[in-house]
Design an enzyme around this catalytic site. Sequence first.
Site, PDB file in Angstrom:
ATOM      1  N   HIS A  31      42.937  52.912  70.223  1.00 27.57           N
ATOM      2  CA  HIS A  31      41.640  53.629  70.328  1.00 27.57           C
ATOM      3  C   HIS A  31      41.763  54.462  71.555  1.00 27.57           C
ATOM      4  CE1 HIS A  31      39.793  49.784  68.289  1.00 27.57           C
ATOM      5  NE2 HIS A  31      40.188  50.617  67.434  1.00 27.57           N
TER       6      HIS A  31
ATOM      7  N   LYS B 156      40.641  53.134  81.659  1.00 28.25           N
ATOM      8  CA  LYS B 156      40.366  51.666  81.602  1.00 28.25           C
ATOM      9  C   LYS B 156      41.272  50.745  82.348  1.00 28.25           C
ATOM     10  CE  LYS B 156      39.344  51.968  76.629  1.00 28.25           C
ATOM     11  NZ  LYS B 156      39.485  51.690  75.247  1.00 28.25           N
TER      12      LYS B 156
ATOM     13  N   TYR C 291      37.255  44.528  80.126  1.00 27.39           N
ATOM     14  CA  TYR C 291      37.666  45.935  80.736  1.00 27.39           C
ATOM     15  C   TYR C 291      36.652  46.824  81.220  1.00 27.39           C
ATOM     16  CZ  TYR C 291      36.637  47.845  75.966  1.00 27.39           C
ATOM     17  OH  TYR C 291      36.093  48.023  74.869  1.00 27.39           O
TER      18      TYR C 291
ATOM     19  N   ASP D 127      40.443  50.189  61.602  1.00 22.75           N
ATOM     20  CA  ASP D 127      41.520  50.452  62.228  1.00 22.75           C
ATOM     21  C   ASP D 127      42.710  50.475  61.351  1.00 22.75           C
ATOM     22  OD1 ASP D 127      40.203  50.439  64.482  1.00 22.75           O
ATOM     23  OD2 ASP D 127      40.866  48.510  65.346  1.00 22.75           O
TER      24      ASP D 127
END
Length: 183
Positions: free
Chosen positions: A62, A72, A132, A170
């Site tokens: 992603h 991130k 995260y 996904d």
Amino acid sequence: MKFTETKLKGCFILEPKIIGDERGSFMESFNEKIFAEGVGQQVHFVQDNQSFSTKGVLRGLHYQTGAHAQAKLVRVLNGEVLDVAVDLRPNSPTYGQHETALLTGDNQIQFYIPRGFAHGFLVLSETATFFYKCDNFYNAASEGGVLFNDPTLTIDWKFPIEDMIISEKDQQLPTLENAKKVW
């Protein structure tokens, strides 16, 4: 904290200093000043996310596009995951290449992934809690993704594909060639 830049410029592996004794352990997981010095730029994180998954769950690959692109800083609180970053920066000499990191609750290694990268992870342990930080807020209209097993990426997930648990969304992601551009 030890910072090691990967072959993908701007991606860093962070190894914390863990202090342990008979009571347990302590570590500083984030310090804005030390982080900025380690990655060579100021990054202001605005959102923290956490997920819990079982063995074989694959989340990704992603990313966010345009003004909503996200950097991130990822880590595993407990369990073990194979974490993957794919360079999607159009003018990068490593465009389409990836880096992997084994993140565990024991090693407490963190992986910094700057804007312009796709990101995903696969749970290798029975369960894992993944945490995260993001430097930009999530925006549904700016979502992008790349199919986890795109043959041009040659990612070795170190796990049998038939045993992976992957969301329908996904599984339908485009290949790198057909994916949305990051900017």
